[in-house]
Design a protein around this motif. Structure first.
Motif, PDB file in Angstrom:
ATOM      1  N   ASP A  98      50.405  33.567  41.211  1.00 45.91           N
ATOM      2  CA  ASP A  98      51.284  33.980  42.323  1.00 45.91           C
ATOM      3  C   ASP A  98      51.452  35.495  42.366  1.00 45.91           C
ATOM      4  N   VAL A  99      50.329  36.191  42.252  1.00 46.42           N
ATOM      5  CA  VAL A  99      50.356  37.655  42.283  1.00 46.42           C
ATOM      6  C   VAL A  99      50.496  38.123  43.729  1.00 46.42           C
ATOM      7  N   ARG A 100      51.456  38.973  43.968  1.00 47.42           N
ATOM      8  CA  ARG A 100      51.700  39.481  45.316  1.00 47.42           C
ATOM      9  C   ARG A 100      50.778  40.660  45.607  1.00 47.42           C
ATOM     10  N   ARG A 110      49.797  42.770  55.614  1.00 43.00           N
ATOM     11  CA  ARG A 110      50.104  41.349  55.454  1.00 43.00           C
ATOM     12  C   ARG A 110      50.383  41.040  53.989  1.00 43.00           C
ATOM     13  N   GLU A 111      51.517  40.425  53.723  1.00 39.45           N
ATOM     14  CA  GLU A 111      51.856  40.025  52.365  1.00 39.45           C
ATOM     15  C   GLU A 111      51.099  38.746  52.011  1.00 39.45           C
ATOM     16  N   SER A 112      50.430  38.750  50.851  1.00 39.91           N
ATOM     17  CA  SER A 112      49.677  37.586  50.410  1.00 39.91           C
ATOM     18  C   SER A 112      49.955  37.337  48.932  1.00 39.91           C
ATOM     19  N   PHE A 113      49.706  36.090  48.509  1.00 43.06           N
ATOM     20  CA  PHE A 113      49.873  35.717  47.114  1.00 43.06           C
ATOM     21  C   PHE A 113      48.615  34.997  46.642  1.00 43.06           C
ATOM     22  N   ILE A 134      37.556  35.430  40.879  1.00 41.17           N
ATOM     23  CA  ILE A 134      37.688  34.073  41.417  1.00 41.17           C
ATOM     24  C   ILE A 134      39.172  33.845  41.685  1.00 41.17           C
ATOM     25  N   GLY A 135      39.499  33.518  42.925  1.00 39.59           N
ATOM     26  CA  GLY A 135      40.922  33.370  43.259  1.00 39.59           C
ATOM     27  C   GLY A 135      41.176  32.309  44.317  1.00 39.59           C
ATOM     28  N   VAL A 136      42.397  31.885  44.358  1.00 33.24           N
ATOM     29  CA  VAL A 136      42.868  30.949  45.379  1.00 33.24           C
ATOM     30  C   VAL A 136      44.104  31.547  46.027  1.00 33.24           C
ATOM     31  N   GLU A 137      44.050  31.721  47.332  1.00 33.82           N
ATOM     32  CA  GLU A 137      45.220  32.271  48.015  1.00 33.82           C
ATOM     33  C   GLU A 137      46.325  31.209  48.066  1.00 33.82           C
ATOM     34  N   THR A 138      47.492  31.584  47.592  1.00 30.37           N
ATOM     35  CA  THR A 138      48.640  30.664  47.552  1.00 30.37           C
ATOM     36  C   THR A 138      49.751  31.118  48.500  1.00 30.37           C
ATOM     37  N   LYS A 142      53.412  29.576  48.794  1.00 35.44           N
ATOM     38  CA  LYS A 142      54.581  30.407  48.504  1.00 35.44           C
ATOM     39  C   LYS A 142      55.545  30.375  49.685  1.00 35.44           C
ATOM     40  N   HIS A 143      55.001  30.503  50.877  1.00 36.10           N
ATOM     41  CA  HIS A 143      55.851  30.449  52.066  1.00 36.10           C
ATOM     42  C   HIS A 143      56.497  29.069  52.209  1.00 36.10           C
TER      43      HIS A 143
END
Length: 430
Positions: A98-100, A110-113, A134-138, A142-143
């Protein structure tokens, strides 16, 4: 159905309507997106990436062969490049949850996690040559967590009977914070007759605007909200500057810096109008599915709050009427008690005066016209006997004007019986 201003509303497919709240949640919190990128060298040169990565950073920056910091300079001040440097230097992988990350700059920021892993790439000798990201946008997850927390707090406010203005103001601010793009929220409340709309909440709209639309009529072509209230269906105005629904309010909207307005009616369970829920945009814009889903979710919450408020108002009014009726009944009972006590006092006085008259009548056998009042009771009355009174039973007595008047008031059928007019004159001059 949703009506776009200037067009005839079209029917909504029943299969779409059947999805209801579940479909709204899917629109708001769709599946997360997996991203991949391969970086080379100490400058983290972007060698390759999957399409989701380029969509995430923006299509205008979708190219390889450049250092990541050149493609996304906003990352330098957020610690991302420093983490990549550390992994490249130590060869130790790094995982974040959950890195902002703020993507883009200025009005397009745009704010993303993300949940992500930085894995070092090595050559045949084990030397670090680059990093795999390697990442997954959360962000949506989070929203979703934030929305559910905010929604739960609003429902708790409603349950504990918080003031309606407090609930609606909190709801408006919550939506403004949750919306992916800037929106300004307004809630208008319907008069009991459903013919006018009153200010309910609009924390981010200017005061002059809120005052100007407070009390607007409901009707076809009366802005977005008046029309939505009249039609009992959403009305989407994507460009206030050109839409005929806003002819009478265009200058006002321009002063307030408003470019679009999407309004949804707030309806009670029986279909009656409770108010309208509007999302304003600074610039002309067509709503996305997430915007419409957000509006539907919170329109239902607003309906719950307003209906609860109406129920509490009706209960308070009924309680007030009951208290007033109880107080009035208590006054009537007290008055009845006072009248009964007064009647009892009169009856006692009448009995006593009747007894005096009988005693006086017996005494007149010896003294037909006594010198002193015969109606003064056991203590006697030294006043001269000026007036003769009698009753229907034939008893008579002489008394002073004061005691004669007392007898006339309290004893039925008593009348002045003086043989001379002087007795009546004495009574009249009392």
């Amino acid at each position: 159905m949703t009506a776009v201003a200037g067009q005839q509303p079209t029917a909504v497919d029943s299969s779409v309507a059947g999805h209801g709240a579940e479909e709204d949640l899917r629109s708001l919190f769709g599946q997360s997106t997996a991203v991949f990128a391969s970086l080379a060298g100490p400058t983290h040169l972007l060698e390759s990436a999957n399409p989701a990565f380029f969509v995430t950073i923006g299509e205008t920056r979708a190219r390889t062969g450049a250092p990541l910091v050149d493609l996304m300079p906003e990352l330098a001040g957020q610690g991302v490049i420093a983490l990549l440097d550390e992994v490249y230097r130590t060869g130790e992988p790094y995982t974040g949850r959950d890195v902002r990350v703020v993507l883009g700059a200025g009005p397009h920021a745009r704010e993303s996690f993300f949940d992500f892993t930085y894995e070092p790439r090595r050559d045949a000798d084990g030397k670090v040559t680059g990093i795999r990201v390697i990442g997954v946008e959360t962000t949506q997850v989070k929203h979703a967590q934030r929305l559910m927390a905010e929604h739960r707090a609003l429902v708790e406010q409603i349950a504990r009977q918080a003031p309606l203005t407090e609930v609606l103001d909190g709801m408006a601010r919550c939506i403004e914070n949750l919306a992916p793009q800037e929106v300004l929220v307004s809630v208008l409340l319907a008069d009991p007759d459903g013919r006018h709309l009153r200010h309910g909440a609009a924390p981010s709209l200017p005061d002059f605007y809120n005052q100007a639309i407070d009390g607007i009529a409901t009707g076809e072509g009366v802005g977005s909200c008046g029309t939505a209230a009249h039609r009992r269906e959403p009305v989407i105005v994507t460009d206030i500057a050109t839409d005929p629904f806003w002819d009478d309010f265009r200058d006002l909207a321009e002063r307030a810096g408003l470019g679009a307005c999407w309004s949804t009616p707030i309806l009670a369970r029986d279909g009656s109008l409770l108010g309208t829920f509007a999302m304003y945009q600074r610039l002309p814009r067509v709503p996305q599915d997430t915007d419409l889903a957000l509006a539907r979710v919170f329109t239902g919450t607003a309906a719950l709050a307003i209906e609860r408020h109406h129920i509490e108002q009706a209960k308070a009014a009924a309680d007030a009427r009951a208290r007033a009726a109880h107080d009035e009944l208590a006054k009537v009972v007290q008055a009845e008690r006072e009248l009964r006590a007064e009647a009892e006092q009169r009856a006692a006085a009448a009995a006593e005066l009747t007894a005096r008259m009988r005693a006086a009548a017996a005494a007149q056998a010896a003294t037909p016209h006594p010198e002193q009042c015969q109606l003064g009771g056991t203590g006697g009355c030294p006043a001269p006997a000026e007036i003769k009174i009698a009753d229907s039973w034939g008893d008579s007595a002489w008394g002073c004007p004061t005691h004669v008047e007392e007898a006339i008031i309290n004893v039925r059928s008593v009348f002045i019986a003086s043989e001379e007019l002087g007795g009546l004159a004495a009574y009249l001059r009392r």
